[in-house]
Design an enzyme around this catalytic site. Structure first.
Site, PDB file in Angstrom:
ATOM      1  N   ARG A 236       0.902  -1.177   0.061  1.00 54.76           N
ATOM      2  CA  ARG A 236       0.043   0.097   0.121  1.00 54.76           C
ATOM      3  C   ARG A 236       0.747   1.261  -0.003  1.00 54.76           C
ATOM      4  O   ARG A 236       1.863   1.249   0.602  1.00 54.76           O
ATOM      5  CB  ARG A 236      -0.844  -0.190   1.089  1.00 54.76           C
ATOM      6  N   ASP A 260       4.452  -0.052  -7.210  1.00 54.26           N
ATOM      7  CA  ASP A 260       3.047  -0.689  -7.821  1.00 54.26           C
ATOM      8  C   ASP A 260       1.776   0.375  -6.947  1.00 54.26           C
ATOM      9  O   ASP A 260       0.575   0.267  -7.553  1.00 54.26           O
ATOM     10  CB  ASP A 260       2.835  -2.017  -7.720  1.00 54.26           C
ATOM     11  N   GLU A 265      -2.212   8.037  -4.861  1.00 51.39           N
ATOM     12  CA  GLU A 265      -2.846   7.281  -6.107  1.00 51.39           C
ATOM     13  C   GLU A 265      -4.105   7.411  -6.546  1.00 51.39           C
ATOM     14  O   GLU A 265      -4.411   7.261  -7.769  1.00 51.39           O
ATOM     15  CB  GLU A 265      -2.060   5.908  -6.155  1.00 51.39           C
ATOM     16  N   HIS A 297      -0.831   0.108  -9.754  1.00 52.57           N
ATOM     17  CA  HIS A 297      -1.711  -0.680  -8.557  1.00 52.57           C
ATOM     18  C   HIS A 297      -2.343  -1.830  -9.462  1.00 52.57           C
ATOM     19  O   HIS A 297      -3.349  -2.061  -9.357  1.00 52.57           O
ATOM     20  CB  HIS A 297      -2.635   0.009  -7.899  1.00 52.57           C
TER      21      HIS A 297
END
Length: 330
Positions: A236, A260, A265, A297
């Site tokens: 996260r 990622d 985000e 993500h």
């Protein structure tokens, strides 16, 4: 019986239809996030499933609203539940469930893939070749079997990461509050996060987002890492302090990063911002760094993981509505 699913993507529809037909349950979908202004859509439904990166909202009344409509649960079809105010949901009598392990391999393979791109300098080669510079000087790679890989969070996903790297010949060390005996054949536990950061050539993060792990990797933590080490975040965003990471990369304190997931985000990922000037200066800076890989993500985004997220979440809703209990309840 009727279930409403929020934030449904096109690629989820086939799995949803298959589950609905198999279980003879009506499942309706929409593309909206669940917030106080969309909660009324659940009226007349027996169950609700969400998936989103932005918080539901600060008004706890939305959970009571669901209870007043007769709902008994709110289910996230992802592992993360930080978007849900769990105490408020419980106070309203709602069970909160998630899908903690939709496919450990999907995220684990992403971490290995990103590591391989970094240690082979592929991003740097891509940059050179885009300018028709085909020289390789200065970009000698390292082999995985020569590396020490440090896994922070050796649970379902982190444990799978450890097995994959061990299979490729790397030395694997791990820091976790819980030691898993079944992993001792592929990794060695260290006593502290600091020990791991000092030893690892690659640090890969696989922890939940909670107060313990928020800002786990900050400025002082990054300074402990080797100057030629890489960091991978497929957990996260807030686990890493982005401002500190940008500073460490600029100062050459670490060699590179594969992210990622990143702070902020939700305003960008899975959206098209072509031609726009990004207002998030930190993400904008990361995008300009040739030794940084940024993906939106998508570690979870495989055929098996998407199906499992749908099936497990809907199975849990059905179990609760039929008066049963699920191991995924908080």
């Amino acid at each position: 019986m009727k279930i409403l699913m929020y934030s449904v993507r096109d690629d989820e529809e086939a799995a949803i239809k298959d589950w609905a037909a198999k279980n003879k349950v009506q499942v309706d979908t929409n593309a909206l996030e669940f917030h106080p202004d969309t909660a009324e859509l659940t009226k007349g439904y027996d169950g609700v499933v969400i998936q989103q990166r932005s918080a539901i909202g600060d008004d706890p009344a939305v959970y009571q609203q669901l209870a007043d409509y007769g709902l008994k649960q709110i289910t996230s079809r992802t592992a993360g539940v930080d978007t849900i105010d769990i105490p408020a949901a419980k106070a309203a009598g709602l069970a909160v469930t998630n899908v903690p392990a939709y496919s450990p391999n999907s995220v684990a393979e992403m971490a290995v893939t990103q590591t391989m791109r970094l240690i082979r300098n592929l991003e740097l080669f891509d940059s050179r070749i885009s300018q028709q510079n085909f020289q390789w000087a200065g970009l000698q790679a390292r082999e995985i079997r020569s590396l020490t890989v440090g896994v922070i969070g050796a649970g379902r996903i982190g444990g799978t990461v450890a097995r994959l790297f061990h299979g490729l010949g790397a030395k694997v060390i791990a820091y976790d509050l819980v030691h898993h005996d079944e992993l001792t054949d592929v990794l060695t536990y260290v006593d502290s996060k600091e020990d791991l950061l000092k030893q690892a050539d690659v640090v890969t993060l696989h922890v939940d987002l909670n107060e313990t792990f928020k800002a786990l990797i900050d400025g002082p933590a990054l300074k402990l890492m080797k100057s030629d080490a890489f960091i991978i975040n497929a957990s996260r965003g807030p686990v890493i302090v982005t401002e500190a990471l940008v500073a460490a990369l600029k100062a050459g304190e670490i060699a590179g990063a594969a992210l990622d997931t990143v702070e902020g985000e939700a305003a960008l990922f899975n959206q098209d911002h072509q031609g726009e000037v990004l207002t998030d200066s930190l993400i904008a800076q990361l995008l300009q760094m040739p030794n940084v890989i940024l993906t939106p993500h998508v570690g979870f985004y495989t055929n098996l993981a998407v199906k499992n997220m749908v099936d497990i979440s809907l199975d849990d809703v059905l179990t609760i509505l039929n008066g049963g209990e699920t191991e995924h309840t908080f």
